[in-house]
Design an enzyme around this catalytic site. Structure first.
Site, PDB file in Angstrom:
ATOM      1  N   LYS A 191      13.612  22.610  49.026  1.00 12.00           N
ATOM      2  CA  LYS A 191      12.910  23.782  48.490  1.00 12.00           C
ATOM      3  C   LYS A 191      12.864  23.654  46.969  1.00 12.00           C
ATOM      4  O   LYS A 191      13.856  23.814  46.281  1.00 12.00           O
ATOM      5  CB  LYS A 191      13.588  25.099  48.867  1.00 12.00           C
ATOM      6  CG  LYS A 191      12.594  26.242  48.613  1.00 12.00           C
ATOM      7  CD  LYS A 191      13.184  27.557  48.248  1.00 12.00           C
ATOM      8  CE  LYS A 191      13.591  27.796  46.846  1.00 12.00           C
ATOM      9  NZ  LYS A 191      12.497  27.918  45.855  1.00 12.00           N
ATOM     10  N   GLU A 240      25.573  22.123  41.685  1.00 13.75           N
ATOM     11  CA  GLU A 240      25.397  21.616  40.314  1.00 13.75           C
ATOM     12  C   GLU A 240      24.856  22.781  39.500  1.00 13.75           C
ATOM     13  O   GLU A 240      23.689  23.144  39.649  1.00 13.75           O
ATOM     14  CB  GLU A 240      24.402  20.451  40.284  1.00 13.75           C
ATOM     15  CG  GLU A 240      24.706  19.298  41.233  1.00 13.75           C
ATOM     16  CD  GLU A 240      25.986  18.570  40.894  1.00 13.75           C
ATOM     17  OE1 GLU A 240      26.405  18.616  39.715  1.00 13.75           O
ATOM     18  OE2 GLU A 240      26.593  17.968  41.796  1.00 13.75           O
ATOM     19  N   CYS A 248      20.722  21.761  31.412  1.00 16.29           N
ATOM     20  CA  CYS A 248      22.020  22.352  31.769  1.00 16.29           C
ATOM     21  C   CYS A 248      23.177  21.781  30.967  1.00 16.29           C
ATOM     22  O   CYS A 248      24.111  22.487  30.633  1.00 16.29           O
ATOM     23  CB  CYS A 248      22.272  22.121  33.257  1.00 16.29           C
ATOM     24  SG  CYS A 248      22.058  20.407  33.730  1.00 16.29           S
ATOM     25  N   GLU A 290      25.180  30.977  28.775  1.00 17.85           N
ATOM     26  CA  GLU A 290      24.137  29.950  28.755  1.00 17.85           C
ATOM     27  C   GLU A 290      22.799  30.614  28.427  1.00 17.85           C
ATOM     28  O   GLU A 290      22.351  31.512  29.139  1.00 17.85           O
ATOM     29  CB  GLU A 290      24.054  29.288  30.135  1.00 17.85           C
ATOM     30  CG  GLU A 290      23.072  28.125  30.189  1.00 17.85           C
ATOM     31  CD  GLU A 290      22.952  27.517  31.584  1.00 17.85           C
ATOM     32  OE1 GLU A 290      22.969  28.272  32.580  1.00 17.85           O
ATOM     33  OE2 GLU A 290      22.831  26.285  31.674  1.00 17.85           O
TER      34      GLU A 290
END
Ligand code: NAD
Length: 497
Positions: A191, A266, A300, A399
């Site tokens: 997906k 992850e 990331c 973040e």
């Protein structure tokens, strides 16, 4: 008429203009003009690129069933590693032939500058070839020592493996994820993120053209909360892999936990770069600015906390400020562009909100940042920004996922290490120094899955990549470790007569 890099390739034009883009399940296109659709938008112009057919829970079930059927009956799982390498080699060749098409789709869909998108397609190819070869090197069984018994361990593929990916590196992450799974003999259901479905959906068609058996690679498009959640909760998956935010990662972990499906996560990060006073300041500044502006900072493992040794702080700030101001912001297909847009309006708002909240909490704006205007393009552009101050600040803790770095100073090595580790994230950090012993000391004390020395964002194949704590679990990405994760271990034992 001159062909500029902005001219759409005929294959891209045909793909986008072919009506709502269907998903691919068991070799069949699923979805048509009657389907519910969502829109994929060009982040550089804000304009629609294509409608995408939305898959419901029934379609997800059909995809997992197709993957199971292909696992049981297509012969993929029982191919010899050499034959699977040949098949994956044909897929790689097909992708190579359509490299420009995939790169342009990736660039249009995610706002990534074209050269970087082309690099990501190359990275996909490298992953497929690396794991197809690596699987040949691993013996299918290993002997076990057990007194009175003949025993060995066999490696068997698991079955259908689910994958949910984010929008920042669509085709590259698909390669990192599915290459080891396929090389080990599994089948996959993917997906893609709803912001960037195009390259993965096109890839599924290329896999079909390359002769990968129907049902070995299935792609289902749709929103996370419905399509993604249905996939993560599917009880017939044998493994799950999720790349994305920690918030959604937790939901995926819960869903897989209920079904006892092993899961790899992850997740995000808030990496630091520790810069000592013996570095080449200009070179280090160039590297870190390059990293934090790469794909508009939507990476990331970026270093977004820059911890700088006090004696060079002022010089370092001058260097990075000048370089960030000079970054050429523009449309992602314009060859002169160094930094394109962020992926959507929500992401632009997020970056601007963090800048505002950071300053409200007392951070100094060393370089203001803010929205950027690109003439003639109504896209989602922001300027690089630099904040400075306490690491307790919201912009230093959370973040942001944009071209924003947060500066702080240190005096002692121990202090720097403590500052790096002042976070629950644990993805990647770097240390910059000419002193090799100090570099190793600091690299080993920083808590994360990855410590880089005098570089940042490097992913050589063979070196395990992954996060710890809030940045994920499972790891081993890009290396032989992850290939072994895609084999179920089976102990076979026979008494010696
Ligand atoms: P996200 O978590 O919002 O979405 C990721 C994927 O999950 C998308 O496909 C989305 O549709 C799906 N999703 C959303 N809600 C879901 C649900 N309830 N159930 C199932 N699926 C759901 O993340 P994003 O905004 O697309 O990506 C940015 C995040 O990804 C950042 O935190 C970034 O650090 C992280 N990331 C990590 C890595 C890594 O290797 N560690 C790599 C790239 C991105």
């Amino acid at each position: 008429m001159a062909i500029s890099s902005e001219t759409r390739l005929p294959e891209v034009e045909a793909f986008l203009a072919g009506g709502p883009v269907p998903s691919l399940v068991g070799g069949q296109m699923i979805g048509d003009a009657q389907s519910s659709v969502f829109c994929s938008v060009d982040p550089g112009t804000g304009k629609p690129l294509a409608d995408i057919c939305e898959m419901g829970a029934g379609d997800v079930d059909r995809a997992v069933t197709a993957a199971q059927r292909a696992f049981d009956a297509s012969g993929w799982a029982s191919l010899s590693p050499a034959d699977r390498r040949a098949a994956l080699g044909r897929l790689a060749d097909e992708v190579e032939r359509h490299k420009d098409v995939l790169a342009q789709l990736e660039s249009l869909d995610g706002g990534k500058i074209l050269a970087q998108a082309a690099g990501d397609v190359q990275n996909f190819l490298d992953s497929i070839r690396y794991f197809a070869n690596a699987a040949m090197e691993v013996e299918p069984t290993s002997p076990l020592t057990a007194e009175g018994f003949d025993a060995y361990q066999a490696r068997r593929p698991w079955g259908p493996c689910g994958f949910i990916f984010p929008w920042n590196f669509p085709i590259l992450l698909v390669g990192w994820g599915i290459a080891p799974a396929l090389a080990a003999g599994n089948t996959v259901v993917i997906k893609p993120a709803e912001d960037t479905p195009l390259s993965t959906t096109y890839l599924a068609r290329l896999a079909q053209q390359a002769g990968i058996p129907d049902g070995v690679i299935n792609v289902i498009n749709g929103p996370g909360a419905t399509t993604g959640a249905a996939l993560a909760a599917h009880p017939d998956l044998r493994r799950m892999s999720f790349t994305g935010s920690p918030e959604v990662g937790r939901l995926i972990g819960e869903a897989c936990g209920r079904n006892l499906v092993p899961v790899k996560l992850e997740l995000g990060g808030k990496g630091a770069a520790v810069v000592f006073d013996d570095v080449d300041v200009a070179r280090t500044a160039a590297n870190l600015v390059g990293a934090v502006t790469f794909h508009a900072g939507q990476v990331c493992c970026d270093a977004t906390r820059w911890l700088v040794h006090r004696p060079i702080y002022d010089r370092f700030v001058d260097e990075v400020t000048a370089r960030m101001k000079a970054v050429k912001i523009g449309y992602q297909l314009d060859e002169a562009t160094q930094m394109g847009p962020v992926v959507n309006e929500k992401q632009r708002r997020r970056v601007l909100d963090y800048l505002e909240r950071g300053q409200q909490e007392g951070a100094q704006a060393v370089l203001e940042g803010g929205p950027a205007e690109v003439p003639g393009r109504d896209g989602f552009y922001v300027r690089p920004a630099l904040l400075a101050g306490s690491l307790e600040n919201v912009a230093a803790r959370e973040e942001i996922f944009g071209p924003v770095a947060y500066l702080a100073t240190f005096d002692e090595e121990d202090e720097a290490v403590a500052m790096v580790n002042q976070t629950d994230y644990g993805l990647a950090n770097s240390v910059w120094t000419a002193d090799a012993a100090r570099a190793d000391r600091v690299a080993r004390r920083m808590v994360a899955g990855n410590s880089w020395i005098n570089c940042h964002n490097v992913f050589p194949l063979g070196v395990p990549y992954g996060g710890v704590h809030q940045s994920g679990l499972g790891g081993g990405v890009n290396s032989i470790e992850t290939l072994h994760d895609y084999w179920r271990k089976l102990s076979v034992v026979r008494p010696i007569e």
